[in-house]
Design a protein around this motif. Structure first.
Motif, PDB file in Angstrom:
ATOM      1  N   HIS A   1       0.856  -1.192   0.000  1.00 40.31           N
ATOM      2  CA  HIS A   1       0.000   0.000   0.000  1.00 40.31           C
ATOM      3  C   HIS A   1       0.885   1.232   0.000  1.00 40.31           C
ATOM      4  CE1 HIS A   1      -3.583   2.453   0.752  1.00 40.31           C
ATOM      5  NE2 HIS A   1      -4.294   1.361   0.582  1.00 40.31           N
ATOM      6  N   THR A   2       0.295   2.356  -0.388  1.00 39.98           N
ATOM      7  CA  THR A   2       1.044   3.611  -0.409  1.00 39.98           C
ATOM      8  C   THR A   2       0.855   4.429   0.865  1.00 39.98           C
ATOM      9  OG1 THR A   2      -0.811   4.686  -1.554  1.00 39.98           O
ATOM     10  CG2 THR A   2       0.956   3.760  -2.921  1.00 39.98           C
ATOM     11  N   ASP A   3      -0.237   4.175   1.597  1.00 43.40           N
ATOM     12  CA  ASP A   3      -0.550   4.947   2.798  1.00 43.40           C
ATOM     13  C   ASP A   3       0.217   4.387   3.998  1.00 43.40           C
ATOM     14  OD1 ASP A   3      -2.617   5.057   5.369  1.00 43.40           O
ATOM     15  OD2 ASP A   3      -2.535   6.906   4.223  1.00 43.40           O
TER      16      ASP A   3
ATOM     17  N   ARG B   1     -12.230   6.389   0.569  1.00 45.87           N
ATOM     18  CA  ARG B   1     -11.817   6.405  -0.833  1.00 45.87           C
ATOM     19  C   ARG B   1     -13.023   6.269  -1.751  1.00 45.87           C
ATOM     20  NH1 ARG B   1      -7.294   8.668  -2.828  1.00 45.87           N
ATOM     21  NH2 ARG B   1      -7.018   7.983  -4.985  1.00 45.87           N
TER      22      ARG B   1
ATOM     23  N   GLU C   1      -4.260   5.428  -5.911  1.00 44.41           N
ATOM     24  CA  GLU C   1      -3.995   4.341  -4.978  1.00 44.41           C
ATOM     25  C   GLU C   1      -4.324   2.996  -5.615  1.00 44.41           C
ATOM     26  OE1 GLU C   1      -6.030   4.911  -1.309  1.00 44.41           O
ATOM     27  OE2 GLU C   1      -4.932   6.728  -0.777  1.00 44.41           O
TER      28      GLU C   1
END
Length: 316
Positions: free
Chosen positions: A32-34, A173, A235
């Motif tokens: 994940h990017t978060d 999201r 995302e």
């Protein structure tokens, strides 16, 4: 401790320990990017693995694929271990899915997510088409879709459990995408031209309805696409929302390799291209667009010029 005690003590499974260590220190950070979601994958998911054997096997399988990619001298060992762990975990999770309840629903759900990562990370074969096989939708997609009802039937359990932050982030999201979709004029979407082409040229109106619904759903992936003018960070969830929501009628047309379904699928590949920097997704966009191009006739190849250019693939 006596010599007898030492000799009778079970040995450590060092390979499993190596895989778990690699997952918590490396693999989890790539999912994940978060930052908060990275922590969830690193901490909360392994904790579920200690509750559910199939979750731990899903973790070890994905970690093994990760190591196989970066330690080529032991590639065969790691790949074989990945397949073994995943196959055992899949059998266990499938059995749990037939007897889903409040206690195991969280474990089954996260295993389906691990299966998604495992599938795209597994070394590709020339004929791999990701979503569908020759006779049906892909087994991994059937599992993922089979767990979708868990979210619908047990939302309180999931939101209040250890994966709660994941579902809360997903809801935020979802709300953002819906807001952006309401603000975007359909004609401004990269999909607008494809929508017109299919609506004008496809004879079977029942199929047209299916195709246009698939395009409208795909807009959710494109509304946050860089260059859309909307601006938010792209995302991984923005890609896979189309896969999760895809209906069986469209997947059946894609299994049949109809020209229109292939063209729609090519636009999905543009979204996949945004994840090409992730080790588990690298190369899928170009692999699929090449497969699609060679399945299309000359007329429909003209329909996918934009995806080809966005992906940067050169027809040979």
């Amino acid at each position: 401790m006596s010599l007898h005690d030492v000799q009778s003590t079970p040995g450590l499974n060092l390979l499993d320990l190596e895989l778990l260590h690699n997952y918590t220190t490396s693999t989890a950070n790539t999912l994940h990017t978060d930052p908060a979601m990275k922590t969830l994958w690193k901490i909360n998911v392994p904790q579920l693995g200690f509750q559910y054997d199939f979750v731990m096997r899903g973790i070890l399988a994905l970690s093994a694929l990760h190591l196989a990619r970066y330690r080529p001298e032991k590639k065969e060992l790691y790949n074989s271990q990945a397949m073994l762990q995943h196959q055992i975990g899949l059998r266990q999770a499938t059995n749990a899915l037939t007897e889903i309840n409040e206690e195991n629903c969280t474990g089954v759900y996260i295993f389906s997510a691990l299966t998604l990562f495992f599938t795209v990370a597994t070394p590709r074969k020339p004929g791999d088409f990701l979503l569908v096989g020759d006779n049906s939708i892909a087994d991994w997609l059937a599992l993922v879709k089979g767990t979708s009802f868990i979210v619908e039937t047990s939302p309180k359990i999931l939101f209040n459990g250890s994966l709660g932050p994941m579902f809360s982030a997903g809801r935020r999201r979802y709300e953002l995408r819906e807001k952006l979709l309401a603000e975007e004029a359909p004609e401004d979407s990269p999909l607008a031209e494809l929508h017109q082409l299919i609506n004008r040229s496809t004879v079977d109106r029942q199929d047209v309805t299916i195709y246009l619904a698939a395009i409208d759903s795909l807009r959710k992936s494109f509304v946050t696409y860089p260059g859309s003018g909307q601006g938010p960070t792209f995302e991984p969830a923005d890609v896979f929302i189309w896969v999760f929501e895809g209906n069986h009628s469209f997947l059946e047309l894609l299994r049949q390799r109809t020209q229109e379904s292939l063209c729609i699928f090519s636009y999905f590949c543009v979204s996949l291209r945004r994840l090409d920097s992730c080790w588990w997704m690298e190369g899928w966009a170009t692999h699929l667009i090449a497969r699609i191009y060679h399945l299309l006739d000359e007329e429909h190849r003209l329909w996918i010029r934009w995806p080809i250019e966005e992906i940067g693939w050169i027809p040979s």
